[in-house]
Design a protein around this motif. Structure first.
Motif: not given
Length: 271
Positions: A72-85, A92-95
């Motif tokens: 969500a943070a990447v989608a909102a432009g708040a961070v460049a990289i979203g770490a996921v496990s 979720e991969l829209a936009r």
């Protein structure tokens, strides 16, 4: 709240030939990338950074949330990289977001003082359901079983529900619920009779000294994950938007230098 940590890697100026005389001019350094999301995946990336596995991309590690929060943070432009496990869920991969897994992490079962080195599927199911309450019933010591579990929305729990427990399975009411990998590993280390599940990579990379149990005779290890010889394995990855800096970062985390670092930390690389 944990203080935001700024970890900046050394910048490397890249020269490119220009003009008919072939003189070299330095290219602009890559932009710093901010990261947030899954705490377990952020920890791996931070450890790789400290070990010198990354060389060109400046990184800023922000407060961790969870996989969904990172996306969500990447989608909102708040961070460049979203770490996921975990892999992104449908929608979720829209936009225009992209997902790239870079490592395998095994989910290990760990016991403290039960004097049992291997458990079967049936034994684990009965233990976590509370149907057996003493290690003696599992061929071990005369010691009560203390169950330790993770939150339902955690990727380790979700993966085990899909591969072992099933959606309708319910943990015993007296199971202790822990909210982080660190809390789980600490509880496993100090609780006599404990039985829980955790990240194999976290056991190796933080040098807990805890020994994983065999499952149906299969022992978790980097080699077992690479050869698909252990059943409970999740993928760690990143979510990002395509760009020069993010593409350079993807090339680094899937390259040979990082692969060696991942193996030393207990994770199997995905090139």
């Amino acid at each position: 709240m944990r203080i935001i940590r700024h970890l900046i890697l050394p910048l490397v100026l890249m020269a490119s030939a220009a003009g008919c005389g072939g003189s070299a001019q330095p290219a602009e350094p890559p932009r710093a990338l901010s990261l947030s999301g899954s705490g377990s995946t952020l920890t791996v990336l931070e450890l790789l950074h400290r070990n010198g596995s990354f060389g060109r991309i400046p990184l800023t590690f922000l407060e961790g949330t969870d996989s969904g929060g990172g996306i969500a943070a990447v989608a909102a432009g708040a961070v460049a990289i979203g770490a996921v496990s975990r892999a992104p869920k449908p929608g979720e991969l829209a936009r225009g977001l992209l997902y790239r897994p870079f490592a395998k992490d095994g989910i290990a079962f760990v016991a403290k003082g039960g004097r049992t080195s291997s458990l079967t599927r049936r034994q684990l199911l009965r233990a976590f359901a509370g149907e057996v309450t003493n290690w003696r019933e599992l061929g071990g010591a005369n010691l009560p079983i203390v169950l330790l579990v993770r939150d339902e929305d955690e990727s380790v729990t979700q993966h085990l529900r899909a591969e072992l427990f099933g959606e309708g399975f319910r943990f015993a009411r007296n199971a202790t619920l822990l909210s982080s990998t660190g809390d789980m590993n600490e509880a496993l280390g100090r609780t006599p009779g404990a039985l829980g599940f955790t990240s194999y990579g976290s056991l190796v990379s933080t040098r807990t000294g805890l020994k994983p149990l065999k499952f149906e005779g299969a022992l978790p290890s980097v080699q077992a994950f690479e050869r698909d010889r252990y059943p409970f394995v999740r993928k760690l990855g990143i979510v990002f938007r395509e760009g020069p800096s993010t593409s350079a970062f993807v090339a680094e985390i899937t390259g040979g230098d990082v692969a060696g670092g991942l193996r030393k930390l207990g994770y199997a690389p995905l090139g």
